[in-house]
Scaffold this motif. Structure first.
Motif, mmCIF file in Angstrom:
data_model
loop_
_atom_site.group_PDB
_atom_site.id
_atom_site.type_symbol
_atom_site.label_atom_id
_atom_site.label_comp_id
_atom_site.label_asym_id
_atom_site.label_seq_id
_atom_site.Cartn_x
_atom_site.Cartn_y
_atom_site.Cartn_z
ATOM 1 N N GLN A 48 -10.403 23.647 11.729
ATOM 2 C CA GLN A 48 -11.562 24.469 12.704
ATOM 3 C C GLN A 48 -10.763 23.539 13.965
ATOM 4 O O GLN A 48 -11.399 24.109 15.397
ATOM 5 N N LYS A 49 -9.864 23.066 14.723
ATOM 6 C CA LYS A 49 -9.385 22.490 15.494
ATOM 7 C C LYS A 49 -8.365 22.304 15.202
ATOM 8 O O LYS A 49 -7.242 22.292 13.901
ATOM 9 N N ILE A 50 -7.496 22.932 15.797
ATOM 10 C CA ILE A 50 -5.728 23.433 15.706
ATOM 11 C C ILE A 50 -4.671 23.180 17.029
ATOM 12 O O ILE A 50 -5.632 23.614 18.216
ATOM 13 N N ASN A 51 -3.885 22.589 16.879
ATOM 14 C CA ASN A 51 -3.083 22.433 18.499
ATOM 15 C C ASN A 51 -2.430 24.005 18.564
ATOM 16 O O ASN A 51 -1.918 24.381 17.977
ATOM 17 N N ILE A 52 -2.742 23.499 19.620
ATOM 18 C CA ILE A 52 -1.492 25.022 20.851
ATOM 19 C C ILE A 52 -0.011 24.608 20.214
ATOM 20 O O ILE A 52 -0.002 26.263 19.693
ATOM 21 N N SER A 53 0.447 23.938 19.604
ATOM 22 C CA SER A 53 1.721 24.316 18.914
ATOM 23 C C SER A 53 1.754 25.231 17.886
ATOM 24 O O SER A 53 3.294 24.857 17.782
ATOM 25 N N SER A 54 0.562 24.735 16.968
ATOM 26 C CA SER A 54 0.677 25.976 15.822
ATOM 27 C C SER A 54 1.089 27.092 15.594
ATOM 28 O O SER A 54 -0.242 27.346 14.881
ATOM 29 N N THR A 55 0.721 27.951 16.857
ATOM 30 C CA THR A 55 0.088 29.060 17.070
ATOM 31 C C THR A 55 0.852 30.652 16.201
ATOM 32 O O THR A 55 0.069 31.098 15.601
ATOM 33 N N SER A 56 1.975 30.235 15.886
ATOM 34 C CA SER A 56 2.741 31.069 15.128
ATOM 35 C C SER A 56 2.401 30.405 13.552
ATOM 36 O O SER A 56 2.817 31.104 11.765
ATOM 37 N N SER A 57 2.206 29.002 12.966
ATOM 38 C CA SER A 57 2.363 29.046 12.036
ATOM 39 C C SER A 57 1.168 28.602 10.782
ATOM 40 O O SER A 57 1.219 29.343 9.891
ATOM 41 N N SER A 58 0.345 27.977 11.582
ATOM 42 C CA SER A 58 -0.679 27.823 10.963
ATOM 43 C C SER A 58 -2.005 29.239 11.185
ATOM 44 O O SER A 58 -1.657 30.020 11.660
ATOM 45 N N LYS A 59 -2.313 28.972 9.550
ATOM 46 C CA LYS A 59 -3.023 30.336 9.136
ATOM 47 C C LYS A 59 -4.739 29.002 9.252
ATOM 48 O O LYS A 59 -4.629 28.447 8.867
ATOM 49 N N ILE A 60 -5.726 30.106 9.356
ATOM 50 C CA ILE A 60 -6.920 30.067 9.994
ATOM 51 C C ILE A 60 -8.139 31.068 8.439
ATOM 52 O O ILE A 60 -7.895 31.808 8.345
ATOM 53 N N MET A 61 -8.868 30.125 7.998
ATOM 54 C CA MET A 61 -9.864 30.652 7.431
ATOM 55 C C MET A 61 -10.329 31.022 7.050
ATOM 56 O O MET A 61 -11.313 29.558 7.741
ATOM 57 N N VAL A 62 -11.280 31.951 7.416
ATOM 58 C CA VAL A 62 -12.994 32.341 7.845
ATOM 59 C C VAL A 62 -13.939 32.499 6.209
ATOM 60 O O VAL A 62 -13.109 33.046 5.728
ATOM 61 N N THR A 63 -14.716 31.265 6.120
ATOM 62 C CA THR A 63 -15.624 32.032 4.897
ATOM 63 C C THR A 63 -16.916 32.199 5.130
ATOM 64 O O THR A 63 -17.658 31.857 6.632
ATOM 65 N N GLY A 64 -17.675 33.218 5.004
ATOM 66 C CA GLY A 64 -18.484 33.754 5.051
ATOM 67 C C GLY A 64 -19.501 34.636 3.731
ATOM 68 O O GLY A 64 -18.626 34.267 2.845
#
Length: 351
Positions: A259-275
């Motif tokens: 739910q918190k992500i650093n701006i430097s991770s714009t291209s590498s990090s994936k975010i998962m939405v669960t619902g």
């Protein structure tokens, strides 16, 4: 010689006195404002915020004093947060909320107008929420419905549909339409070329509630509104409202990871939405930094995306020039063919 000094000093004192009693800036704010808005109201808001070092948009660059812009971006959003915190007793406390929102609603505008409003000649009167004819909305973080509402003082424009509570309904179901230009009475919501319509009233020019006709056939329809202000009909528009006896539920959001992500991770990090109730295709994410279209879900419970997928992420990255630390809350809303999620969930981008 002493008199000469006094004569020279008097104009200086007068100028200083006049600068203290004359308002540097004057403007009346009549419309709600939020991230993504553009126009002169935004520029005037930035000028007002720049009048105080506590709420100043930026020290240098776009938005700084003398460099105000017409765009409500993240620097303006953060300045509004500081303004609401500074005047907590006038904005947040009356609404019964604890945290500033960055949404310039009725109470925030009332405080701005108290400080900066243009007044009639020889009058100290400023506008109140009643004077501006705008309903007092809660000063909480806005839901999707809040984002879709238009200022009711502009209800005399042509009708326009901006969103629905759900896009899939059964005969006899109640559906709320969000938009603008709705009349207090005499609104007709037409269902494509079926010839059928539902009548509805509007209390604020921004919402209509209608009942799906019992006589309508199953199918997909283009909805349009007609009233004394005109019509929202568009030729060859895409059908977007489904009528069926099979009930489909709108999506829900349970969590974001992370739910918190650093701006430097714009291209590498994936975010998962669960619902729940995600569809195999046509899942769309709406946010204050753009939209991500057509995210697939194989199980109806998970969506995956990255920060770089957002259309305006470059604007956030560019903020690193003016912001050394802190975080920005990004509201995340999911839309499928069957409606919008209405849970309040935020992705925090950290610097």
């Amino acid at each position: 010689m002493r008199f000469v000094g006094i004569i020279v000093l008097i104009p200086f004192v007068v100028l200083v006195y006049l600068s203290l009693i004359s308002p540097v800036f004057s403007y009346t704010f009549l419309s709600n404002l939020k991230i993504g808005n553009e126009g002169n109201d935004v520029r005037e808001l930035q000028i007002a915020l720049n009048a105080d070092n506590v709420t100043k948009i930026a020290d240098t660059g776009p938005g700084s004093p003398g460099n105000e812009t017409n765009y409500f971006g993240f620097l303006t959003y953060n300045a509004v947060l500081r303004f609401q915190e500074k005047y907590r007793g006038d904005i947040l406390t009356p609404a019964g909320v604890n945290s500033p929102t960055g949404f310039v609603g009725a109470l925030t505008r009332l405080k701005l107008n108290t400080l900066f409003a243009k007044t009639s000649a020889n009058s100290n009167q400023v506008l109140s929420p009643t004077d501006t004819k705008v309903p007092v909305l809660p000063a909480e973080k806005p839901t999707f419905q809040d984002l879709m509402k238009f200022d009711s003082s502009f209800s005399q424009v042509k009708p326009k549909i901006l969103g629905l509570t759900h896009y899939d309904a059964r005969r006899g179901d109640s559906v709320t339409v969000f938009g603008q230009g709705f009349s207090s009475e005499g609104n007709k919501i037409y269902f494509g070329n079926s010839g059928l319509y539902a009548s509805a009233k509007s209390a604020n020019g921004a919402e209509l509630v209608f009942i799906v006709p019992e006589t309508i056939s199953d199918g997909k329809y283009y909805l349009w509104v007609e009233n004394l202000n005109g019509t929202s009909f568009v030729e060859n528009a895409e059908s977007f409202f489904s009528v069926s006896e099979v009930s489909h539920s709108p999506p829900t959001i349970a969590s974001l990871e992370p739910q918190k992500i650093n701006i430097s991770s714009t291209s590498s990090s994936k975010i998962m939405v669960t619902g729940t109730n995600f569809t195999p295709t046509n899942n769309h994410i709406y946010s204050s930094i753009g939209m991500i279209k057509n995210i697939p879900s194989s199980d109806g419970k998970i969506l995956v995306f990255s920060l770089s997928d957002f259309e305006r992420i470059a604007e956030v990255v560019d903020m690193k020039k003016n912001v050394s630390n802190g975080s920005i809350p990004i509201p995340i809303i999911i839309k499928t063919d069957y409606g919008f999620s209405n849970e309040k969930i935020y992705l925090f981008i950290e610097f």
